[in-house]
Design an enzyme around this catalytic site. Sequence first.
Site, PDB file in Angstrom:
ATOM      1  N   PHE A 189       2.723  -8.485  -9.483  1.00  0.00           N
ATOM      2  CA  PHE A 189       3.783  -9.398  -9.073  1.00  0.00           C
ATOM      3  C   PHE A 189       4.179 -10.206 -10.308  1.00  0.00           C
ATOM      4  O   PHE A 189       3.337 -10.498 -11.154  1.00  0.00           O
ATOM      5  CB  PHE A 189       3.308 -10.351  -7.965  1.00  0.00           C
ATOM      6  CG  PHE A 189       3.444  -9.753  -6.599  1.00  0.00           C
ATOM      7  CD1 PHE A 189       2.595  -8.748  -6.178  1.00  0.00           C
ATOM      8  CD2 PHE A 189       4.436 -10.188  -5.730  1.00  0.00           C
ATOM      9  CE1 PHE A 189       2.723  -8.184  -4.920  1.00  0.00           C
ATOM     10  CE2 PHE A 189       4.566  -9.627  -4.468  1.00  0.00           C
ATOM     11  CZ  PHE A 189       3.717  -8.636  -4.061  1.00  0.00           C
ATOM     12  N   LYS A 232       0.824  -1.211   0.000  1.00  0.00           N
ATOM     13  CA  LYS A 232       0.000   0.000   0.000  1.00  0.00           C
ATOM     14  C   LYS A 232       0.861   1.266   0.000  1.00  0.00           C
ATOM     15  O   LYS A 232       0.596   2.211  -0.749  1.00  0.00           O
ATOM     16  CB  LYS A 232      -0.911  -0.034   1.227  1.00  0.00           C
ATOM     17  CG  LYS A 232      -2.137   0.825   1.140  1.00  0.00           C
ATOM     18  CD  LYS A 232      -3.073   0.494   2.301  1.00  0.00           C
ATOM     19  CE  LYS A 232      -2.278   0.460   3.578  1.00  0.00           C
ATOM     20  NZ  LYS A 232      -2.964  -0.143   4.711  1.00  0.00           N
ATOM     21  N   ALA A 240      -2.635   0.979  13.934  1.00  0.00           N
ATOM     22  CA  ALA A 240      -3.855   0.869  13.135  1.00  0.00           C
ATOM     23  C   ALA A 240      -4.857  -0.057  13.807  1.00  0.00           C
ATOM     24  O   ALA A 240      -6.005  -0.178  13.388  1.00  0.00           O
ATOM     25  CB  ALA A 240      -3.511   0.352  11.745  1.00  0.00           C
ATOM     26  N   ARG A 271       2.589   7.825   7.196  1.00  0.00           N
ATOM     27  CA  ARG A 271       2.965   7.578   8.591  1.00  0.00           C
ATOM     28  C   ARG A 271       4.468   7.373   8.751  1.00  0.00           C
ATOM     29  O   ARG A 271       5.145   6.979   7.818  1.00  0.00           O
ATOM     30  CB  ARG A 271       2.233   6.331   9.102  1.00  0.00           C
ATOM     31  CG  ARG A 271       0.764   6.537   9.327  1.00  0.00           C
ATOM     32  CD  ARG A 271       0.061   5.219   9.538  1.00  0.00           C
ATOM     33  NE  ARG A 271       0.072   4.430   8.316  1.00  0.00           N
ATOM     34  CZ  ARG A 271      -0.292   3.160   8.238  1.00  0.00           C
ATOM     35  NH1 ARG A 271      -0.660   2.510   9.335  1.00  0.00           N
ATOM     36  NH2 ARG A 271      -0.275   2.525   7.093  1.00  0.00           N
ATOM     37  N   THR A 318       4.023   1.475  -0.965  1.00  0.00           N
ATOM     38  CA  THR A 318       4.696   1.500  -2.266  1.00  0.00           C
ATOM     39  C   THR A 318       3.756   2.076  -3.329  1.00  0.00           C
ATOM     40  O   THR A 318       4.161   2.906  -4.157  1.00  0.00           O
ATOM     41  CB  THR A 318       5.132   0.065  -2.644  1.00  0.00           C
ATOM     42  OG1 THR A 318       5.889  -0.472  -1.560  1.00  0.00           O
ATOM     43  CG2 THR A 318       5.960   0.042  -3.907  1.00  0.00           C
ATOM     44  N   PHE A 364      -3.889  -0.932   7.435  1.00  0.00           N
ATOM     45  CA  PHE A 364      -4.548  -2.204   7.118  1.00  0.00           C
ATOM     46  C   PHE A 364      -5.568  -2.031   5.984  1.00  0.00           C
ATOM     47  O   PHE A 364      -5.390  -1.184   5.117  1.00  0.00           O
ATOM     48  CB  PHE A 364      -5.192  -2.810   8.374  1.00  0.00           C
ATOM     49  CG  PHE A 364      -4.195  -3.114   9.464  1.00  0.00           C
ATOM     50  CD1 PHE A 364      -2.948  -3.671   9.191  1.00  0.00           C
ATOM     51  CD2 PHE A 364      -4.497  -2.848  10.798  1.00  0.00           C
ATOM     52  CE1 PHE A 364      -2.029  -3.958  10.202  1.00  0.00           C
ATOM     53  CE2 PHE A 364      -3.568  -3.117  11.818  1.00  0.00           C
ATOM     54  CZ  PHE A 364      -2.344  -3.674  11.510  1.00  0.00           C
ATOM     55  N   TRP A 386       6.652  -0.647  -8.163  1.00  0.00           N
ATOM     56  CA  TRP A 386       7.781  -1.204  -7.425  1.00  0.00           C
ATOM     57  C   TRP A 386       9.005  -1.273  -8.338  1.00  0.00           C
ATOM     58  O   TRP A 386      10.084  -0.847  -7.960  1.00  0.00           O
ATOM     59  CB  TRP A 386       7.413  -2.599  -6.891  1.00  0.00           C
ATOM     60  CG  TRP A 386       8.430  -3.163  -5.942  1.00  0.00           C
ATOM     61  CD1 TRP A 386       8.466  -3.006  -4.589  1.00  0.00           C
ATOM     62  CD2 TRP A 386       9.565  -3.960  -6.277  1.00  0.00           C
ATOM     63  NE1 TRP A 386       9.555  -3.652  -4.066  1.00  0.00           N
ATOM     64  CE2 TRP A 386      10.251  -4.248  -5.078  1.00  0.00           C
ATOM     65  CE3 TRP A 386      10.089  -4.465  -7.489  1.00  0.00           C
ATOM     66  CZ2 TRP A 386      11.417  -5.011  -5.034  1.00  0.00           C
ATOM     67  CZ3 TRP A 386      11.259  -5.222  -7.450  1.00  0.00           C
ATOM     68  CH2 TRP A 386      11.905  -5.481  -6.231  1.00  0.00           C
ATOM     69  N   LYS A 436       9.053  -6.842  10.586  1.00  0.00           N
ATOM     70  CA  LYS A 436       8.379  -6.189   9.477  1.00  0.00           C
ATOM     71  C   LYS A 436       9.346  -5.389   8.616  1.00  0.00           C
ATOM     72  O   LYS A 436       9.159  -5.234   7.419  1.00  0.00           O
ATOM     73  CB  LYS A 436       7.285  -5.265  10.031  1.00  0.00           C
ATOM     74  CG  LYS A 436       6.468  -4.531   8.979  1.00  0.00           C
ATOM     75  CD  LYS A 436       5.234  -3.924   9.605  1.00  0.00           C
ATOM     76  CE  LYS A 436       4.394  -3.142   8.603  1.00  0.00           C
ATOM     77  NZ  LYS A 436       4.918  -1.836   8.232  1.00  0.00           N
TER      78      LYS A 436
END
Lengths: 553, 553
Positions: free
Chosen positions: B378, B68, B270, B91, B70, B298, B407, B102
């Site tokens: 992807f 998200k 979140a 954020r 990215t 999220f 990406w 993470k």
Amino acid sequence: MKTDIEISQNSELLPIGKIASQLSLGEQQIEPYGHYKAKVTLPVANQDTKGKLVLVTSINPTAAGEGKTTMAVGLGDALSELKYKTALALREPSLGPVMGMKGGATGGGYSQVIPMEDINLHFTGDFHALTEAHDTLSALIDNHIHHGNQLNIDPRQITWKRVLDINDRELRHTVIGLGGRTSGVPREDGFDITVASELMAILCLSRDIKDLKERISQILIGYTYDRKPVYVKDLGVQGALTLLLKDAIKPNLVQTIEHTPAYIHGGPFANIAHGCNSIIATRAGLNTADYTVTESGFGSDLGGEKFMDIVAPRLGKTPDVVVIVATIRALKLNGGAAKDELATEDLAALKKGAANLGRHIQAMQRYGKPVVVAINDFTSDTEAEINQLKQYVTDNFHIPSVTCYEWAQGGKGAIDLAKEVVKAADTPHEFKPLYSNHDSIEAKINQIVTNIYGGDGIELTSKAKKQLKQIVQNDWDQLPVCMAKTQYSLTDDASVHGAPTDFKIHIREFQVKLGAGFIVALTGNVLTMPGLPSHPAALNMDIKDNGEITGLF
Amino acid sequence: MKTDIEISQNSELLPIGKIASQLSLGEQQIEPYGHYKAKVTLPVANQDTKGKLVLVTSINPTAAGEGKTTMAVGLGDALSELKYKTALALREPSLGPVMGMKGGATGGGYSQVIPMEDINLHFTGDFHALTEAHDTLSALIDNHIHHGNQLNIDPRQITWKRVLDINDRELRHTVIGLGGRTSGVPREDGFDITVASELMAILCLSRDIKDLKERISQILIGYTYDRKPVYVKDLGVQGALTLLLKDAIKPNLVQTIEHTPAYIHGGPFANIAHGCNSIIATRAGLNTADYTVTESGFGSDLGGEKFMDIVAPRLGKTPDVVVIVATIRALKLNGGAAKDELATEDLAALKKGAANLGRHIQAMQRYGKPVVVAINDFTSDTEAEINQLKQYVTDNFHIPSVTCYEWAQGGKGAIDLAKEVVKAADTPHEFKPLYSNHDSIEAKINQIVTNIYGGDGIELTSKAKKQLKQIVQNDWDQLPVCMAKTQYSLTDDASVHGAPTDFKIHIREFQVKLGAGFIVALTGNVLTMPGLPSHPAALNMDIKDNGEITGLF
């Protein structure tokens, strides 16, 4: 009369690039933090030292402090006024005392480093980075135990506590890891204040990133069930911890009210650690200025001794001159005057108390150093008192003593002191170390007690004796000793003032700080996590809608 | 293939002043933090909003995330490329997850905000200031009790826990105040991660210093022995706490690899909080740019709903368009495909799983908002899969869906998305709020469950029912609700994927956040202090002697 913060807020600040250029630091050597603070990139600190170094220390302080930082700032401004390229090298304030009782640590009156509200509140984040790195190590230790404990760490023998930059007595003794199988392993723990962290001492004694990482990897974090030492390098996290300190290790640059550049960097507890700003900052000063004025924590028996025996060897330089700050008030207290009568002339008490100053002069002279006495003026001081004290210094030590008005007048109130300092700094002399690192731990402490404190020996508890055995067995006895002692007395009893004789120092316990590279000798009851008073300074603080700050001091 | 940090380190950074000038921000409106980061002075954020607002949200995410951030960064760069004056509002990362599993939170590949190593490590110190302010309040509460407890606070009913910005399960449940009479009052306590602090939520929902201080003074810290609420204002320390946040409240400015300006500010959990960057940062974007791209935590069931119901009213603006990020992989997982077979074409699983995307589209359309679907490409996605998914969106919702390559390609990989976003943002529409604050707490939750999650009601534990009574008695039920629910499912059971129907949401407990201005409804077991994995990311990190950083991701 204006408060410190009002004086600070009404002072004109020059852009930090201008301050840097006074030290011939170019744009690429500074990283601005706002318009009036900057970090200095490291190469500066790694060159050879060439300027003169002035160490400011003091007599045994009273609860109010003797104005050592104020004196250092005033002296710096006075040297600037005399056209010497001057830099200060001072410690950063800790937020714990700022919110508690002591207030900030940026000088006072017209001898302040500014912007005082920024320096006292978070500054450039160095202490927070240390807190984060320290507690990340704690989390990694407990996480290692939680996930199988391959290193066989005994949770009862972990010596690495947690820290916060807060005065919080409630966290001194805790039990953690409660809540069942998924929430860690129950054990006893506790929090120190961040300035007491070994990482703080390490940051202040490191020469560069490489040195920092090596020292971090040497930190002793505890012992295995079969009593073998466990180091950070065994966990393999020295890289991550050093990474968290990549900016904290860069010295900060600000200015005094009179625009003298000031490196403010690091602030190890003067009690449990060595209590001096980073050697990187002091080296930056020595490289960029003719005179660097630095200070050490508490009196010369604590910070002064530690500067000579712990800091100077790492710095690669000893002071060219030592300034000892004294106040008539504190000497009268040392001579037996009552706390609430210090504003009244008392030549008898002053005469008796002057012996305390005498001890501090002798201690610094023991290292072969030229000494100048700075009498920090208070309006209650009488002419007779000042004359008597000066006479005492002349008669007994044949060294200069100068009355200073830096609090009320800034640099020009310390011009006479600056002239004497310049003269003394040019005196040829030889540094005489107090002990060799090859001496035994007991011999090192004995040297400190007899030569610096004026006592006649040491006594160890059975616990300390047992620890000493372990220290010798592990070959850790080649390290210097860092004394943890009350600042209010030359003895280990805070109530004994003046210049006592025939006393012993009682070593209660040793702490092994392999990263910092010293063995802490604890005397008496040393608190590593202060508490807040019944009316904390925080209650007086405020920020108005327009951002104006009040109640900070 | 280059790692994220290698791409970041090899990207050219423009001086932050240049980035600021793209948004017509002058020298006096920014405070540089180094050469590539700055804080923006507040007045910017207080003007009226005028730009277009794009909200990026997603389907129910998998453990790996759906990219998200990215996508938001790529979309921002694409809008810049289309010559719109664009700003991101995102954020700040938390150091806990950075050291844990993470990794950072600065986008990925060629869609990153940079310098990623600085943003991921301490950044401008906002989170540390929050930790300090939070734990200073804790110390002040315990200090009040220690010094006589004039407010009659019951140590068993203190709801204000302590925090650290560290993943440290060992601190979840603690006993503090041990050690006898001088070291506080023994009681149970525990630590949350800093992003879960109510102060973080407050910072992100405040409009200015005045608002911040008012909200802080309203914080409920616990209850007296006779069960009366105790607020921060009763302790009188809102001034000091606000003062500690005086810089943290200013939004930070950095840049993307393609030099799009990015406001990065705040990062409330979140889960337990609303999970969106500060409204000050978003307002700064709306004031200085044609398009502001922001994201919420999220999926749209959590962050999306909270943005509409909690953030938008404080922001004074609703999104002009909502982008929902989906990946073929995650939708296949939602359709029942096995975790280790997501790289294999599976049209049946995708067909089934697409219903999850459908639910999120419906949820955002419920608010009357134009929606665009962004399929994050992807390499394992097949043409047949992509075509089938696009067809599903067209057939069922008649809205655009666009495959994105941000990406691998940066902004130009999201140009098609940007064009659809611009078109959709110009669609006239009306915002339809989900509930009124005058509705009962239960009615509010029911609205969320039935309209957003697709469930058919709620069940309260007896504890929750008892708390609800207290909430009504204290007149706190006029506040919006902040749902704490697993992000992996539309239900409160993380293992239920896809688009389930006929389920109830179980409310276990309420938490009253009067400063943030919402009531948290906890469903299931919500962790507010994460732990570290058996091989934490910290073990791979290093910094070389020359300062080069490795192992950060």
